[in-house]
Design a protein around this motif. Structure first.
Motif, mmCIF file in Angstrom:
data_model
loop_
_atom_site.group_PDB
_atom_site.id
_atom_site.type_symbol
_atom_site.label_atom_id
_atom_site.label_comp_id
_atom_site.label_asym_id
_atom_site.label_seq_id
_atom_site.Cartn_x
_atom_site.Cartn_y
_atom_site.Cartn_z
ATOM 1 N N ALA A 24 0.825 -1.210 0.000
ATOM 2 C CA ALA A 24 0.000 0.000 0.000
ATOM 3 C C ALA A 24 0.863 1.266 0.000
ATOM 4 C CB ALA A 24 -0.929 -0.004 1.204
ATOM 5 N N LEU A 25 1.898 1.286 0.830
ATOM 6 C CA LEU A 25 2.761 2.471 0.892
ATOM 7 C C LEU A 25 3.569 2.646 -0.390
ATOM 8 C CD1 LEU A 25 3.942 2.189 4.605
ATOM 9 C CD2 LEU A 25 2.428 3.948 3.628
ATOM 10 N N THR A 26 3.952 1.546 -1.010
ATOM 11 C CA THR A 26 4.655 1.620 -2.287
ATOM 12 C C THR A 26 3.720 2.167 -3.358
ATOM 13 O OG1 THR A 26 6.107 -0.213 -1.682
ATOM 14 C CG2 THR A 26 5.917 0.294 -4.029
ATOM 15 N N ALA A 27 2.481 1.706 -3.375
ATOM 16 C CA ALA A 27 1.503 2.197 -4.351
ATOM 17 C C ALA A 27 1.259 3.692 -4.176
ATOM 18 C CB ALA A 27 0.192 1.430 -4.208
ATOM 19 N N ASN A 78 3.523 5.720 -3.099
ATOM 20 C CA ASN A 78 4.844 6.342 -3.244
ATOM 21 C C ASN A 78 5.331 6.953 -1.923
ATOM 22 O OD1 ASN A 78 7.172 6.963 -4.622
ATOM 23 N ND2 ASN A 78 6.365 8.824 -5.563
ATOM 24 N N LYS A 79 5.023 6.280 -0.810
ATOM 25 C CA LYS A 79 5.409 6.781 0.512
ATOM 26 C C LYS A 79 6.301 5.806 1.272
ATOM 27 C CE LYS A 79 2.813 10.471 0.214
ATOM 28 N NZ LYS A 79 2.808 10.631 -1.237
ATOM 29 N N ILE A 80 6.753 4.748 0.626
ATOM 30 C CA ILE A 80 7.559 3.732 1.313
ATOM 31 C C ILE A 80 8.858 4.333 1.855
ATOM 32 C CG2 ILE A 80 8.772 2.850 -0.730
ATOM 33 C CD1 ILE A 80 7.347 0.694 2.115
ATOM 34 N N GLY A 81 9.366 5.362 1.225
ATOM 35 C CA GLY A 81 10.597 6.008 1.669
ATOM 36 C C GLY A 81 10.513 6.629 3.054
ATOM 37 N N PHE A 82 9.301 6.938 3.503
ATOM 38 C CA PHE A 82 9.132 7.510 4.836
ATOM 39 C C PHE A 82 9.310 6.451 5.918
ATOM 40 C CE2 PHE A 82 7.160 10.681 2.188
ATOM 41 C CZ PHE A 82 7.571 11.862 2.779
ATOM 42 N N VAL A 83 9.065 5.181 5.588
ATOM 43 C CA VAL A 83 9.222 4.129 6.591
ATOM 44 C C VAL A 83 10.518 3.350 6.439
ATOM 45 C CG1 VAL A 83 6.745 3.887 6.986
ATOM 46 C CG2 VAL A 83 7.864 2.396 5.328
ATOM 47 N N ASP A 84 11.105 3.339 5.245
ATOM 48 C CA ASP A 84 12.361 2.592 5.084
ATOM 49 C C ASP A 84 13.600 3.465 5.258
ATOM 50 O OD1 ASP A 84 12.775 3.933 2.655
ATOM 51 O OD2 ASP A 84 12.406 2.162 1.410
ATOM 52 N N GLY A 85 13.395 4.741 5.508
ATOM 53 C CA GLY A 85 14.512 5.638 5.790
ATOM 54 C C GLY A 85 15.146 6.277 4.575
ATOM 55 N N THR A 86 14.645 6.028 3.368
ATOM 56 C CA THR A 86 15.250 6.621 2.180
ATOM 57 C C THR A 86 14.826 8.078 1.964
ATOM 58 O OG1 THR A 86 13.544 5.686 0.741
ATOM 59 C CG2 THR A 86 15.593 4.421 0.990
ATOM 60 N N ILE A 87 13.811 8.518 2.711
ATOM 61 C CA ILE A 87 13.433 9.939 2.698
ATOM 62 C C ILE A 87 13.578 10.441 4.133
ATOM 63 C CG2 ILE A 87 11.662 11.645 2.135
ATOM 64 C CD1 ILE A 87 10.380 9.584 0.297
ATOM 65 N N PRO A 88 14.810 10.759 4.529
ATOM 66 C CA PRO A 88 15.036 11.191 5.912
ATOM 67 C C PRO A 88 14.512 12.612 6.155
ATOM 68 C CG PRO A 88 17.069 11.308 4.656
ATOM 69 C CD PRO A 88 16.039 10.717 3.746
ATOM 70 N N LYS A 89 14.378 12.927 7.411
ATOM 71 C CA LYS A 89 13.894 14.245 7.827
ATOM 72 C C LYS A 89 14.917 15.311 7.448
ATOM 73 C CE LYS A 89 12.231 16.556 11.998
ATOM 74 N NZ LYS A 89 11.945 16.351 13.439
ATOM 75 N N PRO A 90 14.500 16.329 6.683
ATOM 76 C CA PRO A 90 15.439 17.417 6.351
ATOM 77 C C PRO A 90 15.658 18.324 7.558
ATOM 78 C CG PRO A 90 13.359 17.640 5.115
ATOM 79 C CD PRO A 90 13.212 16.472 6.035
ATOM 80 N N SER A 91 16.671 19.139 7.487
ATOM 81 C CA SER A 91 16.939 20.077 8.584
ATOM 82 C C SER A 91 15.822 21.123 8.620
ATOM 83 C CB SER A 91 18.295 20.746 8.392
ATOM 84 O OG SER A 91 18.280 21.544 7.227
ATOM 85 N N PRO A 92 15.557 21.701 9.784
ATOM 86 C CA PRO A 92 14.456 22.668 9.920
ATOM 87 C C PRO A 92 14.557 23.884 8.998
ATOM 88 C CG PRO A 92 15.186 21.962 12.078
ATOM 89 C CD PRO A 92 16.165 21.391 11.083
#
Length: 193
Positions: free
Chosen positions: A60-63, A65-79
């Motif tokens: 579901a998250l891959t469909a 396009n949000k899987i990166g939020f849980v697998d760490g490939t889209i890390p939190k940017p600096s403030p």
């Protein structure tokens, strides 16, 4: 649209590159139908169903396009990064989806975790059983499964669910020597047993 700094954005937008939240291929895109109360999977996580729940959530998250939020490939940017507020919004949405996909008791323990990645990791640490006990349990269920009053389709479905879950625990060898074919044939014979 926002300009990313190129740091900690998972390769989505380089230095000065414009990242559009209107682009449906962007992981930061949220559809009009996306909302915090959305249920992504039909069966909530109860604990014992972790592996099948995880597989359904990954699909579901891959469909979306949000899987990166849980697998760490889209890390939190600096403030001070322009993507920070967009990332926070998407992270909160993904966290909400995960929390909506678990039982009420489990959900209460996740509310104060800040990122979807940390929520995902927490669930993995708690519910991912080691291979040995779960493999034993699945094999025991397979050996005791009988058709009984089930029609053939229901019986085969139960059998296939167990075999597919068992397959998830067994590593697939990678080789160029033809050993994979032999292993695959062995697996097919196991299905008959």
């Amino acid at each position: 649209m926002a300009k990313g700094s190129g740091k900690n954005n998972g390769g989505r937008g380089g230095q000065g590159e414009v990242v559009s939240t209107d682009d449906s291929s962007s992981p930061f895109f949220l559809n009009n139908g996306d909302h915090p109360g959305l249920n992504l999977v039909s069966h909530p996580l109860t604990g014992s169903n972790y592996h099948t729940w995880r597989r359904a959530m990954i699909m579901a998250l891959t469909a979306k396009n949000k899987i990166g939020f849980v697998d760490g490939t889209i890390p939190k940017p600096s403030p001070n990064d322009l993507l920070f507020s967009i990332w926070c919004r998407c992270n909160s949405m993904v966290s909400s989806w995960i929390i909506n996909a678990v039982s009420r008791d489990i959900a209460d323990s996740l509310l104060y975790i800040d990122s979807a990645f940390e929520v995902w990791r927490d669930l993995h640490d708690r519910f991912n059983q080691g291979n040995g006990p779960r493999v034993f349990q699945i094999k025991k269920q397979l050996s005791s499964l009988t058709q009984g009053s089930l029609d053939i389709n229901a019986y085969f479905t139960q059998l296939k669910i167990l075999w597919d879950e068992l397959k998830e625990f067994q590593p697939v060898p990678v080789c160029q020597c033809g050993g994979l074919r032999i292993w695959s044939e062995h697996q097919q014979k196991e299905y008959v047993m």
